[in-house]
Design a protein around this motif. Structure first.
Motif, short mmCIF file in Angstrom:
data_model
loop_
_atom_site.label_atom_id
_atom_site.label_comp_id
_atom_site.label_asym_id
_atom_site.label_seq_id
_atom_site.Cartn_x
_atom_site.Cartn_y
_atom_site.Cartn_z
N LEU A 213 0.76 -1.24 0.04
CA LEU A 213 -0.02 0.05 0.05
C LEU A 213 0.95 1.36 -0.05
CD1 LEU A 213 -2.71 -0.97 2.50
CD2 LEU A 213 -3.11 -0.80 0.20
N SER A 214 1.96 1.15 0.68
CA SER A 214 2.80 2.34 0.76
C SER A 214 3.57 2.75 -0.35
CB SER A 214 3.76 2.21 2.01
OG SER A 214 3.16 2.10 3.14
N GLU A 215 3.57 1.79 -1.29
CA GLU A 215 4.28 2.22 -2.34
C GLU A 215 3.51 3.04 -3.45
OE1 GLU A 215 4.81 -1.61 -4.36
OE2 GLU A 215 6.41 -2.30 -3.35
N THR A 216 2.07 3.33 -3.13
CA THR A 216 1.28 4.35 -3.66
C THR A 216 1.73 5.64 -3.61
OG1 THR A 216 -0.50 2.93 -2.88
CG2 THR A 216 -1.16 4.92 -4.01
N VAL A 217 2.47 5.97 -2.52
CA VAL A 217 3.25 7.43 -2.39
C VAL A 217 4.51 7.28 -2.62
CG1 VAL A 217 3.19 8.93 -0.55
CG2 VAL A 217 1.14 8.13 -0.97
N LYS A 218 5.23 8.24 -3.20
CA LYS A 218 6.57 8.31 -3.29
C LYS A 218 7.41 8.56 -1.89
CE LYS A 218 9.73 10.75 -6.33
NZ LYS A 218 10.64 11.82 -5.61
N LEU A 219 8.30 7.91 -1.90
CA LEU A 219 9.30 7.99 -0.75
C LEU A 219 10.32 9.05 -0.93
CD1 LEU A 219 10.68 6.40 1.66
CD2 LEU A 219 12.41 5.49 -0.06
N LEU A 220 10.34 9.94 0.18
CA LEU A 220 11.17 11.24 -0.04
C LEU A 220 12.53 11.04 0.75
CD1 LEU A 220 8.63 14.21 0.40
CD2 LEU A 220 9.46 13.05 -1.71
N SER A 221 13.41 11.82 0.28
CA SER A 221 14.62 11.69 1.16
C SER A 221 14.53 12.87 2.43
CB SER A 221 15.83 12.15 0.35
OG SER A 221 15.71 13.75 0.14
N TRP A 261 -12.21 4.36 -0.32
CA TRP A 261 -12.70 3.33 -1.39
C TRP A 261 -11.49 2.81 -2.12
CZ3 TRP A 261 -12.14 3.79 -6.74
CH2 TRP A 261 -12.72 2.86 -7.40
N PHE A 262 -10.57 3.54 -2.53
CA PHE A 262 -9.18 3.38 -3.07
C PHE A 262 -8.36 2.50 -2.08
CE2 PHE A 262 -4.81 4.03 -3.81
CZ PHE A 262 -4.85 4.15 -5.15
N MET A 263 -8.36 3.04 -0.78
CA MET A 263 -7.51 2.26 0.25
C MET A 263 -7.95 0.70 0.42
SD MET A 263 -5.01 4.54 1.39
CE MET A 263 -4.79 3.65 3.00
N ASP A 264 -9.37 0.68 0.54
CA ASP A 264 -9.85 -0.75 0.81
C ASP A 264 -9.95 -1.60 -0.57
OD1 ASP A 264 -10.76 0.64 3.02
OD2 ASP A 264 -12.75 0.47 2.66
N GLY A 265 -9.77 -1.22 -1.71
CA GLY A 265 -9.72 -2.03 -2.91
C GLY A 265 -8.24 -2.12 -3.03
N ASP A 266 -7.33 -1.22 -2.69
CA ASP A 266 -5.81 -1.62 -2.78
C ASP A 266 -5.44 -2.71 -1.67
OD1 ASP A 266 -4.75 -0.48 -4.81
OD2 ASP A 266 -3.47 1.02 -3.70
N LYS A 268 -7.46 -4.83 -0.46
CA LYS A 268 -7.98 -6.23 -0.81
C LYS A 268 -7.12 -7.00 -1.74
CE LYS A 268 -12.57 -7.95 -2.07
NZ LYS A 268 -13.86 -7.39 -2.47
N LYS A 269 -6.64 -6.09 -2.97
CA LYS A 269 -5.70 -6.67 -3.88
C LYS A 269 -4.46 -7.09 -3.20
CE LYS A 269 -6.65 -3.18 -6.95
NZ LYS A 269 -5.91 -1.85 -7.77
N ALA A 270 -3.94 -6.38 -2.20
CA ALA A 270 -2.57 -6.71 -1.75
C ALA A 270 -2.78 -7.98 -0.78
CB ALA A 270 -1.96 -5.67 -0.71
N ARG A 271 -4.04 -8.10 -0.32
CA ARG A 271 -4.01 -9.50 0.54
C ARG A 271 -4.36 -10.59 -0.54
NH1 ARG A 271 -6.03 -9.95 5.86
NH2 ARG A 271 -7.70 -11.35 4.94
N LYS A 272 -4.97 -10.48 -1.50
CA LYS A 272 -5.03 -11.34 -2.60
C LYS A 272 -3.61 -11.94 -3.20
CE LYS A 272 -8.86 -12.46 -5.87
NZ LYS A 272 -9.77 -11.60 -6.82
N ARG A 273 -3.02 -10.82 -3.48
CA ARG A 273 -1.53 -11.13 -3.91
C ARG A 273 -0.92 -11.87 -2.78
NH1 ARG A 273 1.34 -5.70 -5.83
NH2 ARG A 273 3.21 -6.59 -5.12
N LEU A 274 -1.03 -11.81 -1.58
CA LEU A 274 -0.25 -12.66 -0.47
C LEU A 274 -0.86 -13.85 -0.08
CD1 LEU A 274 0.32 -9.20 1.70
CD2 LEU A 274 2.07 -10.68 0.39
N GLY A 275 -1.90 -14.03 -1.02
CA GLY A 275 -2.73 -15.56 -0.94
C GLY A 275 -3.63 -15.33 0.45
N LYS A 276 -3.96 -14.13 0.85
CA LYS A 276 -4.89 -14.42 1.98
C LYS A 276 -6.41 -14.20 1.87
CE LYS A 276 -1.26 -12.38 5.21
NZ LYS A 276 -0.86 -11.45 6.31
#
Ligand SMILES: NC(=O)C1=CN([C@@H]2O[C@H](COP(=O)(O)OP(=O)(O)OC[C@H]3O[C@@H](n4cnc5c(N)ncnc54)[C@H](OP(=O)(O)O)[C@@H]3O)[C@@H](O)[C@H]2O)C=CC1
Ligand SMILES: CCCCCCCCCCCCCCCC(=O)[C@@H](N)CO
Length: 276
Positions: A213-221, A261-266, A268-276
């Protein structure tokens, strides 16, 4: 950036020995300011102070540091008193103390919650309570506290962290209003994920879903955040939102249901990807 904006100014930077606090301290010294850095680890403090001393641009500038846990009022008070007796009441208090312990709720204990609140909330409140009497007496001063993007919305695995960062916002809100007649200014910094020693530690326990989920937002220095922080302080901006923290802030403010809505969808997708 105005070259010597902090000429003849004194800033106390709590949590100024690493990460964003360190980069903020460097910028202030580069811009002619004097600093007092407070953190726990003495060795790290000494190393940073040496580096800061190399960055001085004016004869009258000084770099001081002392080791203190900023949740410890009994220890902090006399140290600040001595410092003020030796110099004068500072112009800025910058609070950067804090840590995140991302973890699944079922793995968190009540002590984890208490510890996170203690360091992140009381660790910024104690320096404020210590300095406020001086600021109020002189009717001047500026206090900047560090919240997070997690200080305006929530996300899985940040159950101990999120409340502490919301608390920082609540505290700053109340103080900003009450201390207006005393000419004391306030800012809140809301960083997105930022590449710091604290972040490296945080990643050790971070659940995979949170990483995705965190990858959605760019990491800053840390330097990028420090630049925005200093710019915000110079402009006396109340809310300082580096990088994409600004866009998400606006979205969550005006379209909260879309963001959830976006966060919840993301999620759900992440959990699926991890086989949960
Ligand atoms: N990095 C990130 O992604 C984000 C961080 N934040 C917040 O920004 C702030 C700075 O983060 P970051 O730069 O990553 O942090 P770091 O962990 O890299 O640095 C923290 C600094 O605070 C000091 N510190 C920590 N605890 C205490 C304590 N109890 N008493 C005194 N000093 C202490 C540390 O020194 P020492 O350990 O020697 O005491 C160090 O100087 C924190 O409040 C954090 O929650 C917010 C959003 C994102
Ligand atoms: C359409 C709407 C899009 C919204 C996307 C939101 C995505 C979530 C990004 C999560 C960012 C987490 C920041 C936490 C930083 C922090 O405080 C920790 N690193 C602790 O140190």
């Amino acid at each position: 950036m105005e070259k010597l904006y902090f000429k003849d100014k004194i800033a106390i930077i709590c949590g100024g020995s690493k990460g964003m606090g360190e980069e903020t301290s460097k910028l202030i010294v580069k811009m002619g300011g004097s600093v007092l850095i407070i953190a726990r680890d003495m060795e790290v403090l000494k190393t940073v102070a040496e580096e800061l001393n190399q960055l001085k641009v004016i004869e009258s500038q000084f770099v001081e540091f002392f080791s203190c846990d900023t949740t410890d009022m009994v220890k902090l008070k006399p140290l600040i008193k001595d410092f003020i007796n030796n110099h004068r009441v500072p112009d800025y208090l910058l609070n950067l103390v804090g840590y995140a312990y991302p973890q699944y709720i079922e793995k968190l204990t009540l002590d984890d919650f208490k510890r996170n609140m203690d360091v992140n909330y009381y660790g910024q409140l104690v320096p404020i309570l210590t300095l406020l009497p001086y600021f109020m007496k002189e009717k001047r001063g500026f206090i900047a506290n560090t919240s997070s993007m997690m200080g305006y919305f929530g996300m899985m695995s940040y159950a101990t962290y999120c409340p502490s960062k919301f608390a920082i916002v609540g505290l700053t809100e109340a103080l900003r209003h009450e201390l207006k007649p005393f000419n004391i200014g306030f800012s809140i910094l809301y960083p997105p994920d930022t590449d710091t020693p604290g972040m490296a530690k945080e990643n050790e326990t971070k659940p995979e879903e949170c990483k995705i989920l965190s990858e959605t937002v760019k990491l800053l220095s840390a330097e990028e955040v420090a630049k925005v922080f200093i710019k915000g302080i110079r402009k006396k901006k109340y809310n300082i939102l580096p990088g994409e923290a600004k866009m998400v802030w606006l979205l969550y403010r005006y379209l909260p249901r879309l963001v959830r809505w976006f966060m919840d969808g993301d999620y759900k997708k992440a959990r699926k990807r991890l086989g949960k």
